[in-house]
Design a protein around this motif. Sequence first.
Motif, mmCIF file in Angstrom:
data_model
loop_
_atom_site.group_PDB
_atom_site.id
_atom_site.type_symbol
_atom_site.label_atom_id
_atom_site.label_comp_id
_atom_site.label_asym_id
_atom_site.label_seq_id
_atom_site.Cartn_x
_atom_site.Cartn_y
_atom_site.Cartn_z
ATOM 1 N N SER A 111 -68.393 -120.418 -48.812
ATOM 2 C CA SER A 111 -67.791 -120.531 -47.701
ATOM 3 C C SER A 111 -67.134 -121.980 -47.144
ATOM 4 O O SER A 111 -65.077 -121.688 -46.399
ATOM 5 N N ALA A 112 -67.209 -122.726 -48.167
ATOM 6 C CA ALA A 112 -66.675 -124.227 -47.684
ATOM 7 C C ALA A 112 -65.456 -123.997 -48.777
ATOM 8 O O ALA A 112 -64.000 -124.851 -48.173
ATOM 9 N N GLU A 113 -64.964 -123.684 -50.231
ATOM 10 C CA GLU A 113 -64.330 -123.474 -50.024
ATOM 11 C C GLU A 113 -62.864 -122.363 -49.710
ATOM 12 O O GLU A 113 -61.782 -122.860 -49.825
ATOM 13 N N ALA A 114 -63.653 -121.117 -49.394
ATOM 14 C CA ALA A 114 -63.065 -119.671 -48.878
ATOM 15 C C ALA A 114 -62.535 -120.656 -47.499
ATOM 16 O O ALA A 114 -61.321 -120.052 -46.755
ATOM 17 N N ARG A 115 -63.170 -121.365 -46.831
ATOM 18 C CA ARG A 115 -63.024 -121.918 -45.270
ATOM 19 C C ARG A 115 -62.426 -123.486 -45.404
ATOM 20 O O ARG A 115 -63.458 -123.846 -44.966
ATOM 21 N N PRO A 116 -61.779 -123.466 -46.762
ATOM 22 C CA PRO A 116 -62.114 -125.747 -46.168
ATOM 23 C C PRO A 116 -62.232 -126.333 -44.932
ATOM 24 O O PRO A 116 -62.684 -126.690 -44.624
ATOM 25 N N GLN A 117 -61.318 -126.212 -44.566
ATOM 26 C CA GLN A 117 -61.940 -126.985 -42.765
ATOM 27 C C GLN A 117 -62.072 -126.214 -41.984
ATOM 28 O O GLN A 117 -62.985 -126.958 -40.800
ATOM 29 N N GLY A 118 -63.847 -125.745 -42.360
ATOM 30 C CA GLY A 118 -64.921 -125.829 -41.696
ATOM 31 C C GLY A 118 -64.867 -124.864 -40.548
ATOM 32 O O GLY A 118 -63.869 -123.792 -40.436
ATOM 33 N N PHE A 119 -66.006 -124.749 -39.186
ATOM 34 C CA PHE A 119 -66.159 -123.833 -38.479
ATOM 35 C C PHE A 119 -65.462 -125.141 -37.451
ATOM 36 O O PHE A 119 -67.050 -125.445 -37.179
ATOM 37 N N ALA A 120 -65.068 -125.258 -36.199
ATOM 38 C CA ALA A 120 -64.950 -126.486 -36.265
ATOM 39 C C ALA A 120 -65.080 -126.120 -34.493
ATOM 40 O O ALA A 120 -65.377 -125.012 -34.303
ATOM 41 N N SER A 121 -65.131 -127.452 -33.565
ATOM 42 C CA SER A 121 -65.824 -126.783 -32.287
ATOM 43 C C SER A 121 -64.719 -125.869 -31.781
ATOM 44 O O SER A 121 -63.629 -125.809 -31.784
ATOM 45 N N GLY A 122 -65.728 -124.690 -31.093
ATOM 46 C CA GLY A 122 -64.811 -124.026 -30.696
ATOM 47 C C GLY A 122 -64.828 -122.236 -31.060
ATOM 48 O O GLY A 122 -64.627 -121.440 -30.800
ATOM 49 N N TYR A 123 -64.973 -122.607 -32.445
ATOM 50 C CA TYR A 123 -64.745 -121.030 -33.206
ATOM 51 C C TYR A 123 -66.089 -120.007 -32.876
ATOM 52 O O TYR A 123 -65.797 -118.971 -32.637
ATOM 53 N N PHE A 124 -67.453 -120.889 -32.917
ATOM 54 C CA PHE A 124 -68.669 -120.191 -32.070
ATOM 55 C C PHE A 124 -68.602 -119.815 -30.927
ATOM 56 O O PHE A 124 -68.046 -120.728 -30.311
ATOM 57 N N ASP A 125 -68.819 -118.706 -30.875
ATOM 58 C CA ASP A 125 -68.133 -118.349 -28.427
ATOM 59 C C ASP A 125 -70.524 -119.094 -28.794
ATOM 60 O O ASP A 125 -71.198 -118.481 -29.096
#
Length: 144
Positions: A111-125
Motif C-alpha cells: 500500500s505504501a509503495e502504491a500510495r507513497p503519500q499515505g492516507f493524509a488527514s481528511g482522506y478517510f471520512d
Amino acid sequence: MPDDLRLEPLEGIYDDLCRRWAMGVISRDLTLELMFLAWWHWAEPEFLTGLPYAPEAMPLWRMLFEEFGGECSNDPEFLFVAGVMLEITPWALHGDADANEKLGRRMRARSAEARPQGFASGYFDESREYGEYFAHHSRLADPR
C-alpha cells in the motif's frame, strides 16, 4: 453526512450493506465499510462495538478479502485496511497466524509503495466508524 445518520446502530448499517452487496448494488467504498463491519463483529467484543456475534461475519470478511484480490490487489486503500486487520487479528485467515501477520505487513508495505503519500488527514471520512478507525491507523503509520 448528517449527524443523525451516525446514530443509526451499526448492526442496521451492516445489515443494509449486506443486502446491497448480495444484490450487487454496492460501491467499492461501501464494500470496504462492509468488510470492516464484518471484521468488527468478531475482532472486538460487542460491548465496544455494539455488534453482536454473527456466525456469517468471518466467512463474509474472508470472501470480501478474496473479492478485492487479497495480497494481489492493486487497491492501496484495501491493502492498507486489510493489512491493519490482519496484523491485529492474524487468525482471520485460514493457516498460520504468524504467516498471516507477515502477510498483513506485506500488504501495508505494498500500500505504501502504491500510495507513497499515505492516507493524509481528511482522506478517510471520519463521520463513520470505518473512516474514524482507519484515519487513526493512518496517523499511527505516518505521524507527520
